[in-house]
Write a protein that holds these residues in place. Structure first.
Motif, short mmCIF file in Angstrom:
data_model
loop_
_atom_site.label_atom_id
_atom_site.label_comp_id
_atom_site.label_asym_id
_atom_site.label_seq_id
_atom_site.Cartn_x
_atom_site.Cartn_y
_atom_site.Cartn_z
N THR A 114 -25.98 95.34 28.31
CA THR A 114 -27.30 96.32 28.51
C THR A 114 -27.02 97.21 29.35
OG1 THR A 114 -28.51 94.18 28.96
CG2 THR A 114 -28.08 94.74 26.41
N ASN A 115 -26.82 96.12 30.85
CA ASN A 115 -26.95 96.91 31.94
C ASN A 115 -25.97 96.45 32.77
OD1 ASN A 115 -30.18 95.97 30.87
ND2 ASN A 115 -30.48 97.43 32.60
N ILE A 116 -25.65 96.61 33.93
CA ILE A 116 -24.31 96.23 34.60
C ILE A 116 -25.34 96.47 36.57
CG2 ILE A 116 -22.33 96.40 35.99
CD1 ILE A 116 -22.99 98.37 32.71
N MET A 117 -24.89 95.21 37.03
CA MET A 117 -25.80 95.04 38.12
C MET A 117 -24.69 94.53 38.88
SD MET A 117 -28.68 95.78 36.65
CE MET A 117 -30.34 95.34 38.57
N ASN A 118 -25.70 94.54 40.81
CA ASN A 118 -24.02 94.31 41.25
C ASN A 118 -22.71 93.31 41.62
OD1 ASN A 118 -26.27 96.11 42.92
ND2 ASN A 118 -26.62 95.52 45.39
N ASP A 119 -23.34 91.80 41.12
CA ASP A 119 -22.52 90.67 40.84
C ASP A 119 -22.64 90.67 39.47
OD1 ASP A 119 -24.75 89.82 40.85
OD2 ASP A 119 -23.88 88.52 42.95
N TYR A 120 -23.37 91.02 38.24
CA TYR A 120 -23.87 90.52 37.42
C TYR A 120 -23.53 91.48 36.06
CZ TYR A 120 -28.89 91.05 37.29
OH TYR A 120 -30.41 90.93 37.90
N PHE A 121 -23.85 91.34 34.60
CA PHE A 121 -24.11 92.07 34.08
C PHE A 121 -25.22 91.72 32.90
CE2 PHE A 121 -20.21 91.16 32.52
CZ PHE A 121 -20.03 90.43 31.50
N PRO A 166 -37.57 91.28 34.26
CA PRO A 166 -37.86 92.61 35.56
C PRO A 166 -36.21 92.44 35.71
CG PRO A 166 -39.76 91.89 35.85
CD PRO A 166 -39.35 91.25 34.92
N LEU A 167 -35.13 93.18 36.50
CA LEU A 167 -33.77 92.83 36.28
C LEU A 167 -33.72 93.52 38.07
CD1 LEU A 167 -31.59 95.03 34.32
CD2 LEU A 167 -32.24 92.45 33.91
N SER A 168 -32.73 91.96 38.76
CA SER A 168 -32.43 92.22 40.07
C SER A 168 -30.90 92.80 41.13
CB SER A 168 -33.06 90.92 40.65
OG SER A 168 -34.31 90.22 40.78
N ARG A 169 -30.66 92.81 41.34
CA ARG A 169 -29.95 93.35 42.18
C ARG A 169 -28.49 91.75 41.63
NH1 ARG A 169 -29.84 95.50 47.90
NH2 ARG A 169 -31.68 93.68 47.62
N GLU A 173 -30.46 86.87 42.90
CA GLU A 173 -32.01 86.70 43.04
C GLU A 173 -32.26 86.88 41.24
OE1 GLU A 173 -31.62 90.97 44.74
OE2 GLU A 173 -31.17 89.96 46.62
N GLN A 174 -31.56 87.40 40.35
CA GLN A 174 -32.29 86.86 39.08
C GLN A 174 -32.53 85.55 38.97
OE1 GLN A 174 -32.53 90.06 37.27
NE2 GLN A 174 -33.76 88.59 35.65
N CYS A 175 -31.63 84.66 38.99
CA CYS A 175 -32.05 83.00 39.32
C CYS A 175 -33.24 82.65 40.07
CB CYS A 175 -31.00 82.26 39.48
SG CYS A 175 -29.10 82.42 39.05
N LYS A 176 -33.31 83.70 40.55
CA LYS A 176 -34.84 83.17 41.39
C LYS A 176 -36.35 83.77 40.64
CE LYS A 176 -32.79 82.82 46.66
NZ LYS A 176 -33.20 84.10 47.38
N ARG A 177 -35.85 84.93 40.12
CA ARG A 177 -36.63 84.95 39.24
C ARG A 177 -37.35 84.25 38.11
NH1 ARG A 177 -38.94 90.69 39.39
NH2 ARG A 177 -37.57 91.82 40.68
#
Length: 228
Positions: A114-121, A166-169, A173-177
């Motif tokens: 569904t989304n591709i971020m900096n170092d994860y999808f 919400p998605l982080s880069r 950062e996503q884990c911190k969310r």
């Protein structure tokens, strides 16, 4: 494998035996490749294999009979040939398409990118729901054949659902969310990777298990994250 375009040109079209991280083995025809990805047809499926996980490559002793007669000019995931194929390009073009991804243990995840971020999808699965997958741990991706769906579900039972958070880069950062939430790392293959996420500091994850134990994990070795 940054010089792959020259280094592996002589292998294109040949049947290869490939060892992938985790003692996994693939035998199939090399259709295309780029600086960070190989495209293999194993006689049944198209496999998109990130080159970071290629441990060994050699020409196979035997030709895979099932590879004959396959139209290799039309790859399962379309991409422009004007620029080199890449993992990010494949993931972008695979968005919304049914795929199988292999990341950890003996489990595959079936669903949609569904989304591709900096170092994860971000991946939506009917089993694990919204899952965050580290790009560095993706072993391979296999597109579904046309008109096939995971678990034979119909469109009403398997809609594309965006992440509800919400998605982080970055994966960290996503884990911190997800702090102060119950989480599952690596699809729960290890019960000590299931628990209350208390803190994320300097690439270290602090989890509290069901029994109240505090466990610390190195974030760089964690592959997937989802909430139960």
């Amino acid at each position: 494998m940054s010089n792959a375009k020259n280094e592996y040109e002589h292998l294109k079209g040949k049947i290869l035996e490939i060892e992938v991280s985790g003692k996994n083995f693939i035998i199939g025809k090399l259709l295309d490749y780029g600086p960070d990805i190989f495209v293999i047809h194993n006689g049944k499926d198209f496999l998109y294999v990130p080159s970071i996980h290629l441990q060994r490559i050699q020409v196979a002793d035997e030709i895979a009979e099932s590879s004959s007669g396959v139209d290799f000019q039309h790859l399962a995931i379309d991409y422009s040939e004007d620029s080199p194929i890449s993992l990010r390009k494949i993931l972008m073009n695979a968005k919304g398409q049914f795929v199988q991804v292999y990341v950890t243990g003996n489990k595959s995840i079936h669903g949609y990118v569904t989304n591709i971020m900096n170092d994860y999808f971000v991946f939506y699965s009917p089993i694990y729901k919204t899952t965050f997958i580290s790009l560095q741990h993706l072993k391979w991706l296999i597109p579904y054949r046309e008109n096939h769906t995971p678990y034979s579900l119909n469109d009403e039972m398997l809609p594309v659902r965006p992440a509800t958070v919400p998605l982080s880069r970055t994966f960290e950062e996503q884990c911190k969310r997800m702090q102060n939430n119950l989480v599952v790392f690596d699809l729960g293959e290890n019960t000590k990777k299931i628990g209350l996420l208390k803190d994320v500091v300097n690439n270290k994850i602090k989890l509290v298990s069901a029994g109240g134990e505090t466990v610390y994990w190195n974030l760089q070795h964690l592959k997937t994250l989802h909430t139960p």
